[in-house]
Write a protein that holds these residues in place. Structure first.
Motif, PDB file in Angstrom:
ATOM      1  N   HIS A 217      24.618  -1.658 -24.402  1.00 13.04           N
ATOM      2  CA  HIS A 217      25.956  -1.035 -24.396  1.00 13.04           C
ATOM      3  C   HIS A 217      25.637   0.371 -25.817  1.00 13.04           C
ATOM      4  O   HIS A 217      27.042   0.332 -25.494  1.00 13.04           O
ATOM      5  N   LYS A 218      24.823   0.344 -26.900  1.00 12.50           N
ATOM      6  CA  LYS A 218      24.509   1.086 -27.266  1.00 12.50           C
ATOM      7  C   LYS A 218      25.508   2.682 -26.709  1.00 12.50           C
ATOM      8  O   LYS A 218      25.216   3.383 -27.572  1.00 12.50           O
ATOM      9  N   PHE A 219      24.081   2.948 -25.337  1.00 21.02           N
ATOM     10  CA  PHE A 219      24.227   3.598 -24.860  1.00 21.02           C
ATOM     11  C   PHE A 219      25.711   4.590 -23.797  1.00 21.02           C
ATOM     12  O   PHE A 219      25.332   4.759 -23.136  1.00 21.02           O
ATOM     13  N   SER A 220      26.185   2.842 -24.141  1.00 23.95           N
ATOM     14  CA  SER A 220      27.713   3.088 -23.126  1.00 23.95           C
ATOM     15  C   SER A 220      27.277   2.910 -21.983  1.00 23.95           C
ATOM     16  O   SER A 220      28.079   3.354 -21.093  1.00 23.95           O
ATOM     17  N   ILE A 221      26.095   2.269 -21.729  1.00 26.10           N
ATOM     18  CA  ILE A 221      25.719   1.781 -20.091  1.00 26.10           C
ATOM     19  C   ILE A 221      27.226   0.501 -19.389  1.00 26.10           C
ATOM     20  O   ILE A 221      26.918  -0.299 -20.417  1.00 26.10           O
ATOM     21  N   ASN A 222      27.279   1.262 -18.398  1.00 27.33           N
ATOM     22  CA  ASN A 222      28.340   0.414 -17.401  1.00 27.33           C
ATOM     23  C   ASN A 222      27.082  -1.045 -16.563  1.00 27.33           C
ATOM     24  O   ASN A 222      26.714  -0.467 -16.053  1.00 27.33           O
ATOM     25  N   PHE A 223      27.079  -2.330 -17.786  1.00 24.65           N
ATOM     26  CA  PHE A 223      25.891  -3.324 -16.719  1.00 24.65           C
ATOM     27  C   PHE A 223      26.497  -4.899 -16.733  1.00 24.65           C
ATOM     28  O   PHE A 223      28.079  -5.102 -17.581  1.00 24.65           O
ATOM     29  N   SER A 224      25.840  -5.404 -16.175  1.00 30.92           N
ATOM     30  CA  SER A 224      26.787  -7.129 -15.938  1.00 30.92           C
ATOM     31  C   SER A 224      25.402  -7.498 -16.568  1.00 30.92           C
ATOM     32  O   SER A 224      24.190  -7.085 -15.688  1.00 30.92           O
ATOM     33  N   TYR A 225      25.917  -8.245 -17.682  1.00 30.32           N
ATOM     34  CA  TYR A 225      23.912  -9.367 -17.454  1.00 30.32           C
ATOM     35  C   TYR A 225      24.482 -10.907 -17.355  1.00 30.32           C
ATOM     36  O   TYR A 225      25.390 -11.068 -17.610  1.00 30.32           O
ATOM     37  N   ILE A 226      23.536 -11.212 -16.611  1.00 27.19           N
ATOM     38  CA  ILE A 226      23.065 -11.779 -15.017  1.00 27.19           C
ATOM     39  C   ILE A 226      22.565 -13.392 -16.135  1.00 27.19           C
ATOM     40  O   ILE A 226      20.964 -12.597 -15.720  1.00 27.19           O
ATOM     41  N   THR A 227      22.336 -14.796 -17.022  1.00 22.50           N
ATOM     42  CA  THR A 227      21.446 -15.700 -16.901  1.00 22.50           C
ATOM     43  C   THR A 227      21.463 -17.167 -16.273  1.00 22.50           C
ATOM     44  O   THR A 227      22.947 -17.024 -17.000  1.00 22.50           O
ATOM     45  N   VAL A 228      21.588 -18.059 -16.389  1.00 16.66           N
ATOM     46  CA  VAL A 228      21.230 -19.338 -16.749  1.00 16.66           C
ATOM     47  C   VAL A 228      20.918 -19.758 -17.500  1.00 16.66           C
ATOM     48  O   VAL A 228      22.095 -21.465 -17.410  1.00 16.66           O
TER      49      VAL A 228
ATOM     50  N   GLY B 119      31.684  -6.833 -26.996  1.00 15.27           N
ATOM     51  CA  GLY B 119      32.148  -6.428 -25.861  1.00 15.27           C
ATOM     52  C   GLY B 119      30.952  -6.310 -24.556  1.00 15.27           C
ATOM     53  O   GLY B 119      31.197  -5.292 -23.636  1.00 15.27           O
ATOM     54  N   ILE B 120      30.080  -7.188 -25.285  1.00 19.07           N
ATOM     55  CA  ILE B 120      29.318  -7.282 -23.643  1.00 19.07           C
ATOM     56  C   ILE B 120      29.251  -8.836 -22.691  1.00 19.07           C
ATOM     57  O   ILE B 120      29.380  -9.404 -23.548  1.00 19.07           O
ATOM     58  N   ASN B 121      29.707  -8.611 -21.573  1.00 23.53           N
ATOM     59  CA  ASN B 121      30.325  -9.506 -21.093  1.00 23.53           C
ATOM     60  C   ASN B 121      28.923 -10.326 -20.249  1.00 23.53           C
ATOM     61  O   ASN B 121      28.117  -9.351 -19.564  1.00 23.53           O
ATOM     62  N   ILE B 122      28.592 -10.994 -20.600  1.00 19.50           N
ATOM     63  CA  ILE B 122      27.515 -11.996 -20.165  1.00 19.50           C
ATOM     64  C   ILE B 122      27.951 -13.295 -18.829  1.00 19.50           C
ATOM     65  O   ILE B 122      29.056 -14.207 -19.212  1.00 19.50           O
ATOM     66  N   GLU B 123      27.797 -13.550 -17.789  1.00 17.78           N
ATOM     67  CA  GLU B 123      28.072 -14.286 -17.386  1.00 17.78           C
ATOM     68  C   GLU B 123      26.598 -15.341 -17.005  1.00 17.78           C
ATOM     69  O   GLU B 123      25.157 -14.795 -16.694  1.00 17.78           O
ATOM     70  N   CYS B 124      26.945 -16.651 -16.668  1.00 17.65           N
ATOM     71  CA  CYS B 124      25.860 -18.004 -16.948  1.00 17.65           C
ATOM     72  C   CYS B 124      25.884 -18.248 -15.763  1.00 17.65           C
ATOM     73  O   CYS B 124      26.271 -19.109 -15.090  1.00 17.65           O
ATOM     74  N   ARG B 125      25.215 -17.625 -14.687  1.00 12.47           N
ATOM     75  CA  ARG B 125      24.736 -17.862 -13.520  1.00 12.47           C
ATOM     76  C   ARG B 125      23.200 -17.639 -12.577  1.00 12.47           C
ATOM     77  O   ARG B 125      22.998 -16.937 -13.722  1.00 12.47           O
ATOM     78  N   SER B 126      23.156 -18.222 -11.419  1.00  9.04           N
ATOM     79  CA  SER B 126      22.650 -17.750 -10.478  1.00  9.04           C
ATOM     80  C   SER B 126      22.806 -16.083 -10.272  1.00  9.04           C
ATOM     81  O   SER B 126      23.545 -16.635  -9.793  1.00  9.04           O
TER      82      SER B 126
END
Length: 266
Positions: free
Chosen positions: A106-117, A153-160
């Motif tokens: 996020h610090k480098f303004s990279i577009n990404f999605s964080y997925i974890t259970v 501003g970091i979106n974290i999705e809780c799923r597998s």
């Protein structure tokens, strides 16, 4: 919902845009078997494999594999002004969790999605020798980062997410993945392929957390191409079965960082 062969042709030929909300498609659950069925039926799928040219970066210590993976992402996106010491200075810790890598991206303004259970530090990991040394100190810091993620501003999705979905995303030419895996399980693939990690520190059968970059998929061999910062070899492949087992081992929380390759010549 699109029939699978139509969906794949649209996706692979650029006629369908994949976003994170599209990842959980029913069709992707049967992607590989359906692909083979299409092949047997002689229907033309224009692309059987896809690989992103990700520069290989070797980690310098036993603990900085995640930083090496982020550096590979930066270089893939043509951000070339930093080295692994710079990333360590930004994180300011030797105990790197996936959420640390998310803040770094996020610090480098990279577009990404964080997925974890699991949202936060899993207290059950205290039973694993890999986590015992640092978990007591890390749990407050890590949970704070999770709690502040939305505000940051970091979106974290809780799923597998399963291997078939990852294969579809890689084949779309729009993504690469930073994944947390069990290095002990990954080492079984190394032994079969006659190369060993310089940084493998696991005990017999014990979980050892490790980050790799997944940057390609071959639907014919059912193998993923990876960049492993723990080995000198610049390119590697792993079967989807072994990767799935390593990704879903207890201790990983199935963490992945799905990197969006916007405006990158792949």
């Amino acid at each position: 919902m699109w029939p699978l062969h139509i969906f794949l042709n649209k996706l692979l030929n650029g006629g369908y845009n994949v976003h994170e909300d599209d990842v959980n498609l029913d069709e992707s659950n049967n992607f590989k078997s359906a692909f083979r069925n299409e092949k047997k039926g002689k229907k033309d799928l224009s692309i059987q494999s896809h690989f992103i040219d990700v520069p290989h970066i070797k980690q310098e210590h036993t603990w900085d594999c995640g930083l090496a993976c982020v550096l590979m992402v930066l270089k893939t996106l043509h951000i070339n002004h930093y080295d692994i010491e710079d990333l360590h200075a930004f994180c300011n810790t030797n105990s790197i969790w996936t959420v640390d890598l998310a803040y770094l991206l996020h610090k480098f303004s990279i577009n990404f999605s964080y997925i974890t259970v699991t949202l936060g530090a899993n207290p059950n990991f205290s039973l694993e020798s890999f986590y015992k040394k640092h978990l007591g100190d890390d749990i407050v810091r890590v949970n704070m980062l999770f709690n502040r993620s939305r505000e940051a501003g970091i979106n974290i999705e809780c799923r597998s997410i399963n291997g078939d979905e990852i294969a579809v995303l890689i084949m779309s030419r729009k993504y690469i993945v930073v994944a947390l895996v069990d290095q002990f399980i990954l080492s079984q693939s190394w032994i079969e392929d006659f190369y060993i990690s310089d940084f493998y520190i696991g005990t017999s059968g014990g979980y050892t957390g490790h980050y790799i970059v997944i940057c390609g998929y071959d639907a014919v061999t059912d193998e993923f191409e990876i960049r492993d910062p723990a080995i000198s070899r610049s390119r590697g492949t792993i079967s989807s079965k072994c990767l799935e087992k390593a990704r879903k081992s207890f201790g990983t929380d199935e963490d992945i960082l799905l990197i969006h390759l916007e405006n990158v010549d792949t």
